[in-house]
Design an enzyme around this catalytic site. Structure first.
Site, PDB file in Angstrom:
ATOM      1  N   CYS A 119      42.778  49.309  36.064  1.00 28.42           N
ATOM      2  CA  CYS A 119      42.127  48.061  36.506  1.00 28.42           C
ATOM      3  C   CYS A 119      42.664  46.890  35.675  1.00 28.42           C
ATOM      4  CB  CYS A 119      40.614  48.222  36.319  1.00 28.42           C
ATOM      5  SG  CYS A 119      39.700  46.717  35.991  1.00 28.42           S
ATOM      6  N   TYR A 159      38.423  51.609  33.963  1.00 32.49           N
ATOM      7  CA  TYR A 159      39.400  52.366  34.742  1.00 32.49           C
ATOM      8  C   TYR A 159      40.734  51.927  34.153  1.00 32.49           C
ATOM      9  CZ  TYR A 159      35.736  52.255  38.406  1.00 32.49           C
ATOM     10  OH  TYR A 159      34.563  52.328  39.116  1.00 32.49           O
ATOM     11  N   PHE A 218      41.443  44.017  34.998  1.00 29.18           N
ATOM     12  CA  PHE A 218      40.449  43.386  34.124  1.00 29.18           C
ATOM     13  C   PHE A 218      40.297  44.207  32.829  1.00 29.18           C
ATOM     14  CE2 PHE A 218      39.320  42.336  38.527  1.00 29.18           C
ATOM     15  CZ  PHE A 218      39.439  40.957  38.460  1.00 29.18           C
ATOM     16  N   CYS A 219      40.359  45.529  33.001  1.00 24.58           N
ATOM     17  CA  CYS A 219      40.253  46.404  31.829  1.00 24.58           C
ATOM     18  C   CYS A 219      41.522  46.296  30.976  1.00 24.58           C
ATOM     19  CB  CYS A 219      40.049  47.854  32.267  1.00 24.58           C
ATOM     20  SG  CYS A 219      38.594  48.066  33.318  1.00 24.58           S
TER      21      CYS A 219
HETATM   22  N1  LIG Z   1      34.884  39.674  37.055  1.00 29.76           N
HETATM   23  C1  LIG Z   1      34.919  41.056  36.613  1.00 29.76           C
HETATM   24  C2  LIG Z   1      35.532  41.898  37.703  1.00 29.76           C
HETATM   25  C3  LIG Z   1      35.452  43.371  37.378  1.00 29.76           C
HETATM   26  C4  LIG Z   1      35.753  44.239  38.581  1.00 29.76           C
HETATM   27  O1  LIG Z   1      35.810  43.789  39.711  1.00 29.76           O
HETATM   28  N2  LIG Z   1      35.964  45.517  38.305  1.00 29.76           N
HETATM   29  C5  LIG Z   1      36.213  46.484  39.362  1.00 29.76           C
HETATM   30  C6  LIG Z   1      37.308  47.416  38.934  1.00 29.76           C
HETATM   31  S1  LIG Z   1      38.824  46.577  38.866  1.00 29.76           S
HETATM   32  C7  LIG Z   1      35.005  47.351  39.576  1.00 29.76           C
HETATM   33  O2  LIG Z   1      34.397  47.791  38.632  1.00 29.76           O
HETATM   34  N3  LIG Z   1      34.672  47.602  40.825  1.00 29.76           N
HETATM   35  C8  LIG Z   1      33.629  48.506  41.152  1.00 29.76           C
HETATM   36  C9  LIG Z   1      32.716  47.916  42.137  1.00 29.76           C
HETATM   37  O3  LIG Z   1      32.914  46.774  42.498  1.00 29.76           O
HETATM   38  O4  LIG Z   1      31.799  48.601  42.535  1.00 29.76           O
HETATM   39  C10 LIG Z   1      35.691  41.135  35.314  1.00 29.76           C
HETATM   40  O5  LIG Z   1      36.483  40.215  35.014  1.00 29.76           O
HETATM   41  O6  LIG Z   1      35.492  42.078  34.542  1.00 29.76           O
END
Ligand SMILES: N[C@@H](CCC(=O)N[C@@H](CS)C(=O)NCC(=O)O)C(=O)O
Length: 372
Positions: free
Chosen positions: A107, A104, A109-110
């Site tokens: 986001c 996304y 993290f992205c």
């Molecule tokens: N620890 C992970 C966290 C990733 C994360 O929480 N991503 C969120 C978007 S910011 C996500 O995909 N959320 C969808 C969900 O939890 O269903 C990282 O560092 O990549």
């Protein structure tokens, strides 16, 4: 709508927390899982007000370091002979990789992963995931973004979690070890969060799998390596938690944030309109809850400013970046997290009320100047 909202950053993550999804790792979870650990709020800003998490954070870091050392030693013995042959080809390594980033755009993290890839001039394709249906990542049992698919010759690897992606790819660039081998050093671990829910974490995620020579070449000393790990973890465990409460602080800010998220994201027309208004309303209230959960001040800007100034103090006056003359992984992580607020009131306030802007612009420039 709840589903739409859940999948969306920063709102999605916030709702994930609301739904008890967040790996707020207590000692129980860490000792069960034995991972480096995202000990909730263990960063310097948090520890100013919380003594316990600081100890947990330190323990997690030490544990991660010990595990990392063990894996490094194991791997080093196995591959010692191959190493000399590989070093000659390291420069062209990045051209052997074909990367696809599922993300996304808004986001953090992205954004961290993109900052890393751009700075290292690693070409990649982007697939913007629809946060409602998430059809683009149907192939994956790991349901979060970022995900990177990395094709190296015949071998296709899936890298999950922003910090794992960054550590694995950096290890690859420095050591030249096959990516398929590298990712085995970052295994997923099931842990139980403080609401009793099972969550996935990854071992060693802030640790690069380098032998002594490579580590010396990259860091010059142990302190630089430890410092980089500590602040990468801080970006994930503390800085990220300041984003939602700040960008959804008032109804007007919540609406502006959702306007931006919908414009940048991959939404259908109806989904987008619904997300904008209902999401903004939901997040305005949820961000208050997040504020309490993370023990933020009434004026959440204060926490954001404090975090930024702590970071600036940690970089210090004698070097342009924490990494010295060029950004290290901590510089790129902090930059990547903060960047998602660009264009929003919180970002302008941050630039105006703290000393972070010169450093921020230096990182931006360093990334822009990376050879394409
Ligand atoms: N620890 C992970 C966290 C990733 C994360 O929480 N991503 C969120 C978007 S910011 C996500 O995909 N959320 C969808 C969900 O939890 O269903 C990282 O560092 O990549």
């Amino acid at each position: 709508m709840a589903h739409a909202v859940r999948a969306l950053w920063p709102l999605g993550r916030a709702l994930a927390w609301r739904l008890g999804d967040r790996p707020a790792l207590g000692l129980h979870a860490q000792s069960r899982a034995g991972f480096t650990g995202a000990a909730g709020g263990s960063g310097p800003a948090a520890t100013a007000r919380k003594g316990g998490p600081r100890l947990l954070g330190a323990a997690a870091l030490a544990l991660g370091g010990a595990l990392g050392l063990y894996h490094t030693a194991r791997w080093h013995l196995r591959t010692q002979d191959l190493r000399a042959e590989r070093s000659a080809t390291q420069l062209s390594l990045s051209s052997h990789l074909q990367l696809t980033l599922y993300q996304y755009k808004t986001c953090p993290f992205c954004s961290k992963v993109r900052a890393f890839l751009d700075f290292h001039a690693l070409p990649y394709q982007v697939v913007e995931v629809n946060p409602v249906r998430r059809a683009e990542i149907k192939f994956s049992s790991y349901r979060k973004v970022p995900i990177v698919m990395a094709q190296e010759g015949e071998s296709l690897q899936q890298l999950n979690d922003s910090s794992v992606i960054i550590s694995a790819l950096k290890t690859y660039l420095v050591s030249g070890q096959p990516l398929a081998d590298i990712i085995t050093y970052y295994p997923p671990m099931k842990a139980v969060n403080d609401q009793g829910k099972e969550v996935t974490e990854f071992c060693n995620k802030y640790w690069l799998m380098l032998d002594e020579k490579e580590a010396q070449r990259m860091y010059g000393g142990k302190e630089a390596r430890t410092e980089e790990m500590k602040w990468r973890q801080w970006a994930d465990d503390w800085l990220v938690h300041l984003i939602s409460p700040n960008v959804y602080r008032t109804p007007a800010e919540a609406l502006a944030s959702f306007d931006y998220i919908v414009k940048e994201g991959n939404f259908g027309t109806v989904e987008g309109a619904m997300a904008k208004y209902m999401g903004a309303a939901a997040m305005y209230f949820i961000s208050k809850r997040l504020k309490r959960r993370h023990h933020l001040r009434d004026d959440v800007r204060e926490d954001l400013y404090e975090a930024a100034n702590k970071w600036v103090a940690a970089v210090g006056k004698d070097r342009p970046f924490m990494g010295g003359q060029k950004p290290n992984l901590a510089d790129l992580a902090v930059y990547g997290v903060l960047r998602v607020m660009e264009g929003l009131e919180a970002f302008d306030d941050l630039m105006r009320h703290t000393h972070i802007q010169p450093w921020y612009l230096r990182v931006e420039k360093a990334i822009a100047e990376a050879p394409q």
